[in-house]
Write a protein that holds these residues in place. Structure first.
Motif, mmCIF file in Angstrom:
data_model
loop_
_atom_site.group_PDB
_atom_site.id
_atom_site.type_symbol
_atom_site.label_atom_id
_atom_site.label_comp_id
_atom_site.label_asym_id
_atom_site.label_seq_id
_atom_site.Cartn_x
_atom_site.Cartn_y
_atom_site.Cartn_z
ATOM 1 N N ARG A 181 0.199 -2.947 -3.006
ATOM 2 C CA ARG A 181 1.683 -3.275 -3.177
ATOM 3 C C ARG A 181 2.688 -2.601 -3.651
ATOM 4 N N ALA A 199 -3.285 -7.086 2.236
ATOM 5 C CA ALA A 199 -2.316 -6.285 1.338
ATOM 6 C C ALA A 199 -1.991 -5.077 1.926
ATOM 7 N N VAL A 225 -5.675 -4.092 -3.916
ATOM 8 C CA VAL A 225 -4.493 -4.973 -3.618
ATOM 9 C C VAL A 225 -3.198 -4.404 -4.581
ATOM 10 N N THR A 259 1.910 -4.017 3.655
ATOM 11 C CA THR A 259 2.815 -2.847 3.302
ATOM 12 C C THR A 259 2.664 -1.796 4.154
#
Length: 294
Positions: A82, A106, A78, A110
């Motif tokens: 990010r 996540a 995660v 992204t």
């Protein structure tokens, strides 16, 4: 692509680092580990740098390969996503369904690519067999994945997470990675029971109408260790073929898959979403095992 390695254990030393350092399309930019001395030693062996600070490594790379226990991998995945790093993950994706969902979320937020290294799916002969059998109708399947990690001479015998989670979570993902693309998703785990040592037996009901049975162990006698997947149906009987390539070659193919997914934006069949589905099935089997204990 600049890639970093998270982890310094046996799998990282035996497979991840050799494959990453030899790959012609990668810049193996560094190693981070929970043990600083081990990270420095592994980095020196492969002509790269050791990072004390994980965020510093994430800022330097386009992708990370993770060779860590599942509960640690999920949290760091995660964090890496990010930081907009593509993810080459190990199985199982996470130790819980909640952790697995956090990883997938996540990645959705992204837009970075992911591949989970289910070894068998990246070995040419088994991969070709899986693709061929997926086009046929099967009545039932039997998968046995028997390891001697705790009864033989294995470099993974000191693994705390394997002792805690057992064969279901260690070799169960391998079996599911073969069965799901052939028989379809699992509708439900109809039964699960304990065998000797950490051995687990499970019965799966697949959405296509077929059923399958799993026998999984890390405590099999060394002479009994090995993996077998047998399919039976109108086409007859067929067995998963043995692979001619080792884990390093398979990991190189997984790395190629990540490069392709990152360049094209097309998800790989063994992405984190597939890893999450495997985690959900493992958790369901674990629930059935709890009932067997009660």
């Amino acid at each position: 692509m600049r890639i970093g390695l998270l982890g310094t254990g046996p799998w990282a030393r035996m497979v991840h680092a050799p494959a990453l350092s030899a790959h012609g399309e990668l810049d193996f930019a560094g190693v981070w580990g929970r043990r600083t001395a081990a990270a420095k030693d592994l980095a020196e062996r492969h002509g790269t740098h050791a990072f004390d600070d994980l965020d510093a490594l994430l800022a330097e790379v386009d992708a990370v390969a993770v060779a860590l226990p599942p509960h640690i991998q999920a949290d760091l995945a995660v964090r890496a996503a990010r930081a907009h790093c593509h993810l080459l993950l190990d199985k199982p994706l996470a130790a819980t369904v909640e952790q697995g969902r956090a990883v997938v979320e996540a990645l959705r937020e992204t837009g970075v690519a992911s591949v989970v290294f289910f070894t068998t799916r990246f070995q040419p002969e088994p991969a070709a067999w899986i693709a061929e059998q997926a086009a046929r109708d099967w009545f039932t399947a039997r998968a046995q994945w028997l390891g001697a990690v705790f009864t033989g001479d294995s470099p993974f015998a000191d693994s705390p997470w394997r002792r805690e989670k057992g064969a279901l979570w260690d070799v169960g993902p391998h079996a599911l990675s073969v069965l799901l693309p052939v028989l379809g998703d699992v509708r439900r785990v109809t039964a699960a029971a304990h065998g000797p040592g950490d051995t687990v037996h499970a019965v799966l009901d697949h959405v296509g109408g077929a059923s399958s049975t799993l026998t999984l162990s890390l405590t099999a006698p060394p002479a009994a260790a090995g993996a077998t997947v047998e399919l039976r149906g109108e086409a007859g009987v067929t067995l998963l073929p043995e692979a001619s390539q080792d884990a390093v070659a398979a990991y190189t193919r997984a790395t190629d898959a990540l490069l392709t997914a990152a360049r094209t934006g097309r998800p790989h069949p063994c992405d984190a979403a597939f890893g999450l589905r495997v985690t959900e099935i493992l958790a369901a089997a674990e629930t059935e095992l709890t009932r067997d204990t009660d």
